[in-house]
Design a protein around this motif. Structure first.
Motif, PDB file in Angstrom:
ATOM      1  N   LYS A  14      -0.917  -3.576   7.716  1.00 19.86           N
ATOM      2  CA  LYS A  14       0.373  -4.231   7.681  1.00 19.86           C
ATOM      3  C   LYS A  14       1.117  -4.177   6.274  1.00 19.86           C
ATOM      4  CE  LYS A  14      -1.673  -8.733   6.160  1.00 19.86           C
ATOM      5  NZ  LYS A  14      -2.007 -10.161   6.827  1.00 19.86           N
ATOM      6  N   ARG A  15       0.499  -3.857   5.094  1.00 17.72           N
ATOM      7  CA  ARG A  15       0.964  -3.674   3.995  1.00 17.72           C
ATOM      8  C   ARG A  15       1.372  -2.087   3.630  1.00 17.72           C
ATOM      9  NH1 ARG A  15       0.461  -8.062  -0.670  1.00 17.72           N
ATOM     10  NH2 ARG A  15       2.448  -7.057  -0.866  1.00 17.72           N
ATOM     11  N   ALA A  16       1.065  -1.258   4.427  1.00 15.03           N
ATOM     12  CA  ALA A  16       1.376   0.005   4.246  1.00 15.03           C
ATOM     13  C   ALA A  16       2.813   0.380   4.419  1.00 15.03           C
ATOM     14  CB  ALA A  16       0.718   0.870   5.225  1.00 15.03           C
ATOM     15  N   LYS A  17       3.577   0.677   3.345  1.00 14.95           N
ATOM     16  CA  LYS A  17       5.016   0.821   3.359  1.00 14.95           C
ATOM     17  C   LYS A  17       5.517   2.100   3.158  1.00 14.95           C
ATOM     18  CE  LYS A  17       5.425  -3.744   4.171  1.00 14.95           C
ATOM     19  NZ  LYS A  17       5.880  -4.428   3.285  1.00 14.95           N
ATOM     20  N   VAL A  18       4.840   2.950   2.359  1.00 12.20           N
ATOM     21  CA  VAL A  18       5.062   4.301   1.892  1.00 12.20           C
ATOM     22  C   VAL A  18       3.924   5.280   2.121  1.00 12.20           C
ATOM     23  CG1 VAL A  18       5.965   5.629   0.216  1.00 12.20           C
ATOM     24  CG2 VAL A  18       6.900   3.645   0.378  1.00 12.20           C
ATOM     25  N   MET A  19       4.335   6.380   2.452  1.00 10.21           N
ATOM     26  CA  MET A  19       3.336   7.597   2.367  1.00 10.21           C
ATOM     27  C   MET A  19       3.843   8.444   1.548  1.00 10.21           C
ATOM     28  SD  MET A  19       1.515  10.098   5.236  1.00 10.21           S
ATOM     29  CE  MET A  19       0.353  11.586   4.598  1.00 10.21           C
ATOM     30  N   LEU A  20       2.938   9.005   0.370  1.00 12.53           N
ATOM     31  CA  LEU A  20       3.352   9.871  -0.727  1.00 12.53           C
ATOM     32  C   LEU A  20       2.854  11.073  -0.349  1.00 12.53           C
ATOM     33  CD1 LEU A  20       4.722  10.755  -3.287  1.00 12.53           C
ATOM     34  CD2 LEU A  20       2.989   9.504  -4.508  1.00 12.53           C
TER      35      LEU A  20
ATOM     36  N   HIS B 200       0.732  -1.228   0.070  1.00 13.30           N
ATOM     37  CA  HIS B 200       0.057  -0.114   0.116  1.00 13.30           C
ATOM     38  C   HIS B 200       0.952   1.278   0.056  1.00 13.30           C
ATOM     39  CE1 HIS B 200      -3.817  -1.852   1.896  1.00 13.30           C
ATOM     40  NE2 HIS B 200      -3.302  -2.739   0.967  1.00 13.30           N
ATOM     41  N   ILE B 201       0.463   2.274  -0.710  1.00 14.32           N
ATOM     42  CA  ILE B 201       1.081   3.498  -0.797  1.00 14.32           C
ATOM     43  C   ILE B 201      -0.018   4.544  -0.431  1.00 14.32           C
ATOM     44  CG2 ILE B 201       2.199   5.510  -2.020  1.00 14.32           C
ATOM     45  CD1 ILE B 201       3.732   2.446  -2.014  1.00 14.32           C
ATOM     46  N   VAL B 202       0.000   5.066   0.803  1.00  8.83           N
ATOM     47  CA  VAL B 202      -0.779   6.167   1.237  1.00  8.83           C
ATOM     48  C   VAL B 202      -0.588   7.390   0.721  1.00  8.83           C
ATOM     49  CG1 VAL B 202      -1.672   6.972   3.567  1.00  8.83           C
ATOM     50  CG2 VAL B 202      -0.833   4.553   3.415  1.00  8.83           C
TER      51      VAL B 202
ATOM     52  N   VAL C 148       1.804   6.382 -11.144  1.00 14.63           N
ATOM     53  CA  VAL C 148       2.885   5.744 -10.753  1.00 14.63           C
ATOM     54  C   VAL C 148       2.816   4.723  -9.967  1.00 14.63           C
ATOM     55  CG1 VAL C 148       3.567   7.450  -8.896  1.00 14.63           C
ATOM     56  CG2 VAL C 148       5.276   6.305 -10.350  1.00 14.63           C
ATOM     57  N   ILE C 149       1.689   4.758  -9.022  1.00 14.82           N
ATOM     58  CA  ILE C 149       1.483   3.468  -8.046  1.00 14.82           C
ATOM     59  C   ILE C 149       1.013   2.597  -8.822  1.00 14.82           C
ATOM     60  CG2 ILE C 149       0.103   3.162  -5.921  1.00 14.82           C
ATOM     61  CD1 ILE C 149       0.295   5.934  -5.101  1.00 14.82           C
ATOM     62  N   GLN C 150      -0.383   2.759  -9.628  1.00 15.33           N
ATOM     63  CA  GLN C 150      -0.843   1.617 -10.085  1.00 15.33           C
ATOM     64  C   GLN C 150       0.010   0.600 -11.055  1.00 15.33           C
ATOM     65  OE1 GLN C 150      -4.126   3.982 -11.404  1.00 15.33           O
ATOM     66  NE2 GLN C 150      -5.430   3.481  -9.693  1.00 15.33           N
ATOM     67  N   ASP C 151       0.783   1.597 -11.840  1.00 15.25           N
ATOM     68  CA  ASP C 151       1.558   0.763 -12.939  1.00 15.25           C
ATOM     69  C   ASP C 151       2.755   0.276 -12.254  1.00 15.25           C
ATOM     70  OD1 ASP C 151      -0.416   1.420 -14.819  1.00 15.25           O
ATOM     71  OD2 ASP C 151       0.843   3.019 -15.785  1.00 15.25           O
ATOM     72  N   ASN C 152       2.986   0.402 -10.992  1.00 16.69           N
ATOM     73  CA  ASN C 152       4.219  -0.508 -10.488  1.00 16.69           C
ATOM     74  C   ASN C 152       3.420  -1.489  -9.318  1.00 16.69           C
ATOM     75  OD1 ASN C 152       7.071   0.426 -10.614  1.00 16.69           O
ATOM     76  ND2 ASN C 152       6.159   2.742 -10.079  1.00 16.69           N
ATOM     77  N   ASN C 153       2.239  -1.556  -9.911  1.00 13.00           N
ATOM     78  CA  ASN C 153       1.370  -2.648  -9.314  1.00 13.00           C
ATOM     79  C   ASN C 153       1.366  -2.707  -7.725  1.00 13.00           C
ATOM     80  OD1 ASN C 153       0.827  -4.047 -11.817  1.00 13.00           O
ATOM     81  ND2 ASN C 153       2.856  -4.883 -11.815  1.00 13.00           N
ATOM     82  N   ARG C 154       1.302  -1.473  -7.316  1.00 18.22           N
ATOM     83  CA  ARG C 154       1.051  -1.172  -5.951  1.00 18.22           C
ATOM     84  C   ARG C 154      -0.552  -0.635  -5.637  1.00 18.22           C
ATOM     85  NH1 ARG C 154       6.119  -2.852  -7.417  1.00 18.22           N
ATOM     86  NH2 ARG C 154       7.652  -2.626  -5.890  1.00 18.22           N
ATOM     87  N   LEU C 155      -0.790  -0.653  -4.352  1.00 18.76           N
ATOM     88  CA  LEU C 155      -2.138  -0.176  -4.238  1.00 18.76           C
ATOM     89  C   LEU C 155      -2.401   1.233  -3.565  1.00 18.76           C
ATOM     90  CD1 LEU C 155      -3.861  -3.638  -2.800  1.00 18.76           C
ATOM     91  CD2 LEU C 155      -3.682  -2.664  -5.026  1.00 18.76           C
ATOM     92  N   ILE C 156      -3.382   1.940  -4.163  1.00 15.98           N
ATOM     93  CA  ILE C 156      -3.317   3.163  -3.439  1.00 15.98           C
ATOM     94  C   ILE C 156      -4.347   3.105  -2.311  1.00 15.98           C
ATOM     95  CG2 ILE C 156      -4.565   5.364  -3.925  1.00 15.98           C
ATOM     96  CD1 ILE C 156      -3.934   5.029  -7.011  1.00 15.98           C
TER      97      ILE C 156
END
Length: 396
Positions: free
Chosen positions: A162-168, A114-116, A128-136
């Motif tokens: 538990k899958r939140a790793k980055v805040m943009l 997850h990218i918050v 950039v999030i979706q095309d890196n196959n991460r979740l918004i």
């Protein structure tokens, strides 16, 4: 004013995204554009003269960015403009801000993480999030009485996953124009530290902030510099994105080394544009007065928008933003759909103003108008906006 912000310069025929390729986004050519966020201002004479001198040299070989002149200009800018001290070895060149964001996300996360981020949001963030196959993970900003604030309860819920790793983080915020206060930044950092989430702070709008607000770089608030980075560029301020280049302030030594390895070896992008490099150095070393006047001019443009809407378009709501040259206009009280408004703007009034849905569902009741241009263009654009609304009201 000392500088020529009122000067209208024809940008057509220059391969300009905003003017020459407006049909790509709006389906019609020959629209008056207030869309992509570059400006219609010439960059400072000091930059132009520097580029002319280099152009006359006539040799444009591979260019090194990793030297004191480039880094010292950035260090000096942050010290003088933001009272922020950064170290030379924290600075790394990048081809663009979005490239930097993409690489940090790639390094820190795996597919499905997850990218918050706060919404509404700059549309490239979604891509950039979706095309890196991460979740918004969408922390929607709360809109009350014309102003946005952070929903910190929801933010903690999103960060605690538990899958939140980055805040943009977008600081200052595009498209709403919010300038995050020290208290807000401290609360964000505390929550991210609590839940072990890394902060990527896109600060490309940092120089265009309206009084009494002031921009605070994220590293000036964080006590754990291993968990933050700044992605930014001189290009937004000085209208030089076509010259190429940005930079990142990345104190984490391991990530810094990994980024440079990827930049040079994996992606083959370590040779910088000589013109982008020179423009950054010259801008940061000599053009502070130009920026001060630019901000004053943009603030006056925003006041022009406010006055016009109050006088001529009472169904619209506009709150003066705290930063940026983007007018975020509330159209929720209009008696027709956003699709109808866009159709009238494009096909009847011949003006291109960004629909708020571009920045996520949280922006559906807004339009975003880029007012980084001479005042005469803004007045024409506002009259065309009124023309479109009048047309719809007559034909309801």
């Amino acid at each position: 004013m000392k500088y020529k912000f009122d000067q209208m310069i024809d940008r057509t025929g220059t391969y300009c995204t905003q003017w020459d390729y407006i049909e790509d986004r709006f389906g019609e050519p020959d629209l008056l554009p207030f869309s992509i966020s570059d400006t219609d201002f010439q960059c400072p004479d000091e930059i132009i003269q520097t580029l002319e001198t280099r152009m006359n040299h006539g040799i444009f070989g591979y260019t090194r960015w990793n030297h004191a002149e480039f880094k010292d200009s950035i260090i000096g800018w942050f010290r003088n403009r933001f009272s922020c001290e950064i170290k030379e070895d924290w600075i790394v060149y990048s081809p663009s801000v979005i490239y930097s964001i993409s690489k940090v996300i790639e390094y820190l996360t795996i597919e499905g993480d997850h990218i918050v981020m706060q919404t509404p949001a700059y549309d490239a963030f979604f891509k950039v999030i979706q095309d890196n196959n991460r979740l918004i993970s969408d922390n929607q900003l709360l809109y009350e009485n014309g102003k946005y604030r952070i929903d910190f309860d929801d933010l903690e819920q999103k960060l605690s996953h538990k899958r939140a790793k980055v805040m943009l983080l977008c600081s200052p915020h595009n498209p709403t124009g919010r300038v995050w206060t020290k208290h807000e930044l401290k609360a964000i950092i505390d929550l991210c530290n609590k839940h072990n989430v890394f902060i990527i702070s896109d600060e490309i709008h940092m120089d265009i902030v309206h009084e009494p607000n002031s921009h605070i770089p994220i590293i000036n608030t964080s006590i754990n510099l291993e968990k933050v980075c700044i992605c930014t560029s001189a290009s937004k301020t000085f209208n030089t994105p076509g010259l190429g280049g940005s930079y990142m302030i990345l104190p984490n030594e391991t990530m810094n080394n990994e980024f440079l390895l990827s930049l040079k070896n994996r992606d083959g992008l370590s040779s910088a544009s000589i013109f982008g490099t020179l423009a950054t150095i010259k801008a940061y070393n000599t053009c502070g007065d130009w920026v001060d006047e630019l901000v004053e001019y943009i603030h006056d443009n925003l006041k022009t928008v406010e006055d016009f809407i109050n006088k001529n378009l009472p169904k619209l709501k506009f709150t003066m933003p705290e930063s940026t040259y983007l007018a975020w206009i509330d159209i929720s009280q209009l008696p027709f759909s956003t699709e109808q408004l866009q159709h009238a703007l494009v096909h009847h009034a011949k003006v291109a103003i960004m629909p708020g849905e571009t920045y996520g569902l949280a922006g559906k009741d807004f339009i975003r108008m880029n007012i980084g241009c001479p005042k005469s263009k803004i007045i024409e654009g506002l009259n065309r906006l009124k023309n479109a609304i009048d047309y719809l009201e007559r034909n309801q």
